[in-house]
Scaffold this active site. Sequence first.
Site, PDB file in Angstrom:
ATOM      1  N   LEU A  27      26.718  16.708  48.082  1.00 18.99           N
ATOM      2  CA  LEU A  27      26.553  17.338  47.344  1.00 18.99           C
ATOM      3  C   LEU A  27      24.652  17.029  46.802  1.00 18.99           C
ATOM      4  CD1 LEU A  27      28.909  13.842  46.695  1.00 18.99           C
ATOM      5  CD2 LEU A  27      29.581  16.052  45.844  1.00 18.99           C
ATOM      6  N   THR A  28      24.289  17.293  46.321  1.00 12.22           N
ATOM      7  CA  THR A  28      23.122  18.484  45.595  1.00 12.22           C
ATOM      8  C   THR A  28      22.627  16.309  44.886  1.00 12.22           C
ATOM      9  OG1 THR A  28      22.558  20.344  46.527  1.00 12.22           O
ATOM     10  CG2 THR A  28      21.599  19.645  44.706  1.00 12.22           C
ATOM     11  N   CYS A 111      28.270  28.144  47.811  1.00 13.84           N
ATOM     12  CA  CYS A 111      27.163  27.761  47.024  1.00 13.84           C
ATOM     13  C   CYS A 111      27.355  28.574  46.108  1.00 13.84           C
ATOM     14  CB  CYS A 111      25.820  27.076  47.405  1.00 13.84           C
ATOM     15  SG  CYS A 111      24.739  27.378  45.852  1.00 13.84           S
ATOM     16  N   LYS A 150      30.744  25.368  55.949  1.00 14.89           N
ATOM     17  CA  LYS A 150      31.402  24.836  54.440  1.00 14.89           C
ATOM     18  C   LYS A 150      31.531  26.450  53.502  1.00 14.89           C
ATOM     19  CE  LYS A 150      31.559  21.055  51.056  1.00 14.89           C
ATOM     20  NZ  LYS A 150      31.092  22.277  49.581  1.00 14.89           N
ATOM     21  N   GLY A 213      38.879  19.292  47.625  1.00 11.83           N
ATOM     22  CA  GLY A 213      39.454  19.642  46.447  1.00 11.83           C
ATOM     23  C   GLY A 213      39.743  18.743  45.274  1.00 11.83           C
ATOM     24  N   ASP A 214      39.030  18.099  44.345  1.00 13.94           N
ATOM     25  CA  ASP A 214      40.021  17.302  43.426  1.00 13.94           C
ATOM     26  C   ASP A 214      40.155  16.072  43.678  1.00 13.94           C
ATOM     27  OD1 ASP A 214      39.706  20.040  41.193  1.00 13.94           O
ATOM     28  OD2 ASP A 214      41.818  20.467  42.585  1.00 13.94           O
TER      29      ASP A 214
END
Length: 368
Positions: A27-28, A111, A150, A213-214
């Site tokens: 997580l940037t 990305c 990823k 995801g989510d």
Amino acid sequence: MRSAAPTAKRERRAPVDFAGKTYLAPLTTVGNLPFRRVCKEFGVDITCSEMAIANNILQGSQTELALLKRHKSETIFGVQLAGSRADVIGRATEFVSRECSVDFIDFNMGCPIDMAFNNGGGSALLAQPRRIERILRTMRHVADCDITVKFRTGVKNNVNVAHELIPQFEAWGAAMGTLHGRSRQQRYSKSADWEYIGRCRGAAQQMPLFGGGDVLSWEDYWAHLETRQQCDGIMVGRGALIKPWIFREISERRVWDISATERLDILKQFARFGMEHWGTDSQGIANVRRYLLEWQSFLHRYIPAGILEVLPQNINDRPPPFVGRNDLETLMASPLASDWVKLSEMILGPAPDGFAFVPKHKSNSYEG
Ligand SMILES: Cc1cc2nc3c(=O)[nH]c(=O)nc-3n(C[C@H](O)[C@H](O)[C@H](O)COP(=O)(O)O)c2cc1C
């Protein structure tokens, strides 16, 4: 940059046993070392650095090199690299593999941002399998640890390519893959496509496939992993930013109706970890405040389990404004950056005069 003596044959590190482990997403900005330490305290197994740009590493950028640092509590740790040229990524991989403490190196093909995409990196690579092949074979050749990948479902909506690429990633040397179940075009709109992730799992021979995801609840986590068997492991991103104790809920298979005071204690702990990492001088404290505020731009989205009418909270639903069970709980749910600054002042003392905060990531909104 130091290089090993040509005669010294380095031992390959033991392969990582990824399957079934909890994985905190790269997580940037917000997935910094102090935040990862907080998640480790809640029991996450695998952690990964923020995305580091291969070219910047080779140029010796101090900010990029700082991203590669591992905390000793990080038991299974990887560095994520991004770039589009096999030679550059190869040299950065060699550097990370030799000079940093890592169990794996992850290659970013997910990305979505224009800057990466227009340079042919991130998710743009999903349309260029020959280039991916060169990159992965080079990484595999120069690294003495596992190489992981990823990626997203594809570049465009309704044109899924991940299922075709997965067997190739494996053939080119990837030890594990993580699929975020959305296309580049989709960004964070609409739910992640877990059915497609499930189909993709069948495309891999040996390589464990993680899905992402989510996921914001232990129920979702175990439904994807056990009930529907859609993947070999799950990566959690925004769910961990909104409620880092999700990893405890997952392992204990129960909801924790955490109090506002307990949540404030987590922020205080982050501040302690932050001061260890960024320092206690005025610049260090400014960094701690900034990263705490970036994190609060996600944290404020948590709805206390005890006041939610229907459990579990859904990550893509925008909650109606609500009043907490005490003033602190109400303050913590505020969407106003000025309230986040007030929270930071409860932990770090007064912010400098005229201080204002604008969050970096748009994904604190619901469409991101
Ligand atoms: C603030 C933020 C920063 C992110 N930075 C990265 C990154 O550096 N590298 C990467 O591969 N994915 C990055 N992602 C994507 C996440 O790793 C993850 O794949 C995605 O958010 C979907 O999972 P989630 O629904 O659990 O958040 C980022 C996501 C967010 C919200």
